[in-house]
Write an enzyme that holds these catalytic residues in place. Structure first.
Site, PDB file in Angstrom:
ATOM      1  N   SER A  96       2.544  20.469 -36.383  1.00 36.94           N
ATOM      2  CA  SER A  96       3.547  21.460 -36.753  1.00 36.94           C
ATOM      3  C   SER A  96       4.852  20.756 -37.091  1.00 36.94           C
ATOM      4  CB  SER A  96       3.784  22.446 -35.609  1.00 36.94           C
ATOM      5  OG  SER A  96       4.683  21.926 -34.649  1.00 36.94           O
ATOM      6  N   ASP A  97       5.637  21.361 -37.959  1.00 36.55           N
ATOM      7  CA  ASP A  97       7.010  20.900 -38.082  1.00 36.55           C
ATOM      8  C   ASP A  97       7.741  21.336 -36.815  1.00 36.55           C
ATOM      9  OD1 ASP A  97       9.306  19.736 -39.094  1.00 36.55           O
ATOM     10  OD2 ASP A  97       9.063  20.607 -41.080  1.00 36.55           O
ATOM     11  N   TYR A  98       8.853  20.678 -36.530  1.00 37.67           N
ATOM     12  CA  TYR A  98       9.555  20.932 -35.276  1.00 37.67           C
ATOM     13  C   TYR A  98       9.945  22.416 -35.150  1.00 37.67           C
ATOM     14  CZ  TYR A  98      10.195  16.000 -33.877  1.00 37.67           C
ATOM     15  OH  TYR A  98      10.010  14.706 -33.454  1.00 37.67           O
TER      16      TYR A  98
END
Length: 774
Positions: free
Chosen positions: A303-305
């Site tokens: 996932s992106d942050y």
């Protein structure tokens, strides 16, 4: 001895299969999964980053065993530890290697099954860590048109990161930047999918090598952001990507597909944005059907942050509102196929509960955990998990790495204008040089940067080059913003009155000089990732910020020779600068060797050969301005020129090149055939230099509309004065194919216009016709 051998053999036989290094990784994964509890599997789908301070390190950034034992007393472990380089204390290369060794030792010895952690790092343009070698931003690397150079840079970065304990780079960005207002343009390789794909492939190869990670010289690469992130609505980071399925496939999928097919990238990061109403982190079609089934991806998706949280609502930035709480966010991401949540335990804390309630199945968890364990085995983390701090100290930031960073900076500098061949300067004719501007005496690294051992400003570089041969004066001129660091959330505009006072003082300094060097553009605050409402970076205007145009006008009014170097993270609208200054270079961000590279180019020790990887607009009202537009898209404007200020692929040199006798090896092929275009290139000037030969193709009549031209090949050649060579570029079915009216990827019979030259401008291209038959 025989008895000892028998005992050893007995112990080997008794050890679980997952601990047997002689077995294939897939076999070891299967055995390990069979021994893991649901809770242990869920732990592998989580990471700690900011929580390092509470769970792993003390106030000095050193490993804190007491904290770790308390935080991980359940002995389940964790999948990843994010960015040990920012643990605190300004860790040296040696110190970081010691830290990662200590953390790794803890998890191996203090978890039930001894599962090692994977450390991830930011490596956008060098390892973003103290002492890491920092080279030009990706947009500047795009200007090099040099995949071999890019591969060597990321081979270096992989080594520097791996020696310090890192295993996983959240790089490269293979987004196609079609929106200059977007603050993340600097992180991309430009606006063209072919160029982005070739440099993305090179970056992956640099990071991963032949994927034999046990040499401890390579790390996993992450292609990001999947997908459509580079054309956000209104130019705002994370906004919807309002593109058609055909554009999605031909422009945005293309870069990922090619980097997977040719370089085998192990990980993918999903994007923050939505496509057709579905956020990427909840998009089963995108992450399962397209990525895994169509593209054959076998690695893992990160996932992106905080992006899984944003499927609901994250108050400090935004939300998609497709989930009412974090439990629903978790279920959506798992169903979509996101293997691990970054950066800290959040929504995936509900994994176990959701499986026990029947919302999710344990088999889904197994499916997502398996690939991550596989690559831990492939990297040797179960068998040889530690690194040598002494070697990290010797290699990181070393002289050969610094020299490579300088070479990259040289090749990135792009000459946009050189009236009357004013540049390069001859020091024999100059007694006093004035170095002026808000970017003249500051570090210019751009976003996602570390703290390199060396960071040479423009002023420092010129002073060192000139020595005692001429006097070097300096004045800031004006400010862009107050402070200007990428890490400072609040952006404070400069004071107009103070700027004008500075400009007046600067004019007095400049009057004493024989030649004036301007260092202007943007700074790290004016073009950056807008990650929340307090840290913005997208813009409505592409003009120079503040009083920079007033500074330019005041300096130009002196009637002295003026040379401008632009530093910025996105293309700027520089009409005023063009009108007043005879020599202009686009530098983007050149990394730690900025000053040395600038001085080498300014005084002719290096001949600039960069080409623009993205078009320069005349104004924001001209957007979009990318070169590969459809035939009906640029009919014209009332009272204005529809063309860009500077076209994609454009860049001048201190020498001249002639491209002659373009020809096809076959003028007629069938839809499955291939040919080559040949062109003779001669250096017709007085200096050695590099030219980028560019191949563009247009399908003249097709079942769906096609761009007026598309880059399909390029070759960079370096020639001495009078030297010539013949460049051959392949034209394959893949270069001619597109998604037809039935969304089939085909080559349609007919005539194709083959264009070859040194920029995307029609005036710089020779044209041929290729006939394609059934």
């Amino acid at each position: 001895m025989k008895k000892q051998s028998a005992v050893a053999k007995s112990r080997t036989q008794a050890a679980p299969a997952y601990k047997n290094p002689s077995l294939p990784s897939a076999r070891r994964v299967k055995d390990l999964l069979s021994r893991m509890t649901l809770e242990e599997k869920a732990a592998q789908m989580m990471c700690v980053w900011q929580e390092k301070a509470q769970k792993l390190v003390d106030e000095k950034g050193d490993f804190d065993e007491a904290k770790a034992k308390k935080a991980f007393r359940d002995r389940r472990g964790i999948g990843q530890v994010g960015r040990p380089s920012d643990a605190g204390g300004g860790k040296t290369a040696r110190g970081m290697a010691e830290l990662t060794n200590a953390i790794q030792k803890f998890f191996i010895e203090n978890t039930r099954l001894g599962i090692p952690v994977m450390f991830h790092e930011e490596c956008l343009h060098g390892h973003a860590a103290p002492e890491g070698t920092s080279f030009p931003q990706p947009i500047a690397l795009g200007a090099t048109f040099n995949p071999e150079l890019v591969e060597s840079l990321f081979t270096m970065t992989a080594l520097e990161a791996r020696l310090r304990g890192a295993h996983h780079a959240l790089t490269p960005v293979v987004d196609v930047a079609r929106e200059p207002r977007w603050g993340r343009v600097e992180e991309t390789y430009g606006e063209d999918p072919y160029l982005v794909s070739r440099l993305g492939i090179a970056a992956v190869r640099g990071f991963q090598g032949d994927r034999n990670f046990r040499d401890k010289r390579h790390i996993l690469a992450t292609l990001k952001h999947f997908v459509g992130h580079g054309q956000p609505e209104s130019g705002m980071n994370c906004a919807p990507a309002n593109v058609s399925l055909r554009v999605l496939r031909e422009t945005f999928f293309y870069t990922f597909k090619e980097a997977l097919r040719e370089a085998g990238a192990v990980t993918i990061m999903a994007s923050y944005n939505e496509i057709d109403g579905v956020p990427s982190h909840a998009n089963r079609w995108l992450l399962r059907d397209v990525l895994r089934k169509e593209m054959g991806f076998k690695g893992f998706v990160v996932s992106d942050y905080y992006a899984i949280w944003e499927l609901g609502y994250r108050p400090d930035t935004h939300g998609h509102f497709v989930a009412k709480n974090k439990k629903e966010c978790c279920a959506l991401a798992v169903n979509a196929g996101v293997n691990i949540e970054l950066p800290d335990p959040d929504c995936y804390l509900y994994l176990v509960e959701l499986v026990k309630k029947g919302v999710l199945k344990e088999s889904q968890v197994d499916e997502l955990v398996g690939p991550m364990l596989f690559w831990k085995f492939e990297m040797g983390l179960f068998d040889d998990p530690y690194d040598d701090p002494k070697q990290a100290e010797r290699v990181v930031g070393s002289k050969p790495h610094r020299e490579l960073a300088l070479k990259a900076a040289h090749e990135a500098i792009t000459l946009l204008k050189n009236d009357n061949n004013l540049a390069p300067l001859n020091l024999d004719n100059i007694k006093t040089i004035a170095v002026i501007g808000p970017n003249a005496d500051r570090g210019l690294l751009g976003g996602y940067s570390g703290v390199p051992k060396h960071n040479v400003t423009v002023l420092d570089g010129i002073r060192k080059k000139v020595g005692k041969r001429a006097k070097v004066l300096y004045s800031e001129g004006c400010k862009i913003t107050i402070g200007g660091s990428w890490n400072e959330d609040k952006v404070v505009p400069s004071d107009p009155e103070e700027d004008r006072r500075q400009i007046a003082e600067t004019v007095k300094v400049a009057q004493k000089a024989d030649v004036i060097i301007l260092a202007i553009g943007g700074n790290e605050q004016t073009s950056r990732e807008a990650w929340n409402l307090q840290h913005m970076g997208d813009r409505t205007s592409l003009d120079l910020i503040g009083r920079q145009n007033e500074l330019v006008e005041a300096i130009a009014a002196l009637g002295k020779p003026v040379i401008a170097f632009l530093f910025n993270g996105r293309p700027l609208s520089i009409n005023h600068l063009i009108a007043h200054v005879p020599v202009i270079y686009e530098c983007w961000y050149l990394g730690q060797e900025t000053g040395h590279a600038i001085a080498d180019v300014l005084f002719g020790d290096h001949n600039p050969g960069g080409k623009l990887p993205i078009s320069f607009p005349r104004s924001t009202g001209h957007l979009p301005v990318f070169y590969n537009y459809k035939p009906s898209a640029r009919r014209g404007y009332l009272f204005d020129d529809v063309s860009p200020l500077f076209a994609f692929g454009y860049g001048l040199s201190y020498t001249t090149f002639a491209l002659k006798n373009p020809r096809l090896t076959k003028k007629k092929i069938n839809t499955k055939g291939s040919t080559q275009v040949l062109v003779d290139v001669t250096n017709t000037g007085q200096r050695e230099g590099a030219e980028v030969v560019q191949l563009y193709i247009r399908d003249l009549v097709s079942s769906v509309t096609r761009p007026i031209k598309e880059l399909k090949g390029f070759r960079k050649v370096r020639l001495r004065p009078g030297e010539n060579t013949t460049v051959a570029l392949d034209i394959t079915p893949n270069a001619l194919a597109f998604f037809d009216v039935n969304m089939k990827y085909v080559v349609e019979p007919g005539d194709f216009e083959i264009m070859i030259g040194n920029s995307s401008r029609d005036a710089d291209l020779a044209k041929l016709i290729l006939q394609v038959t059934k």
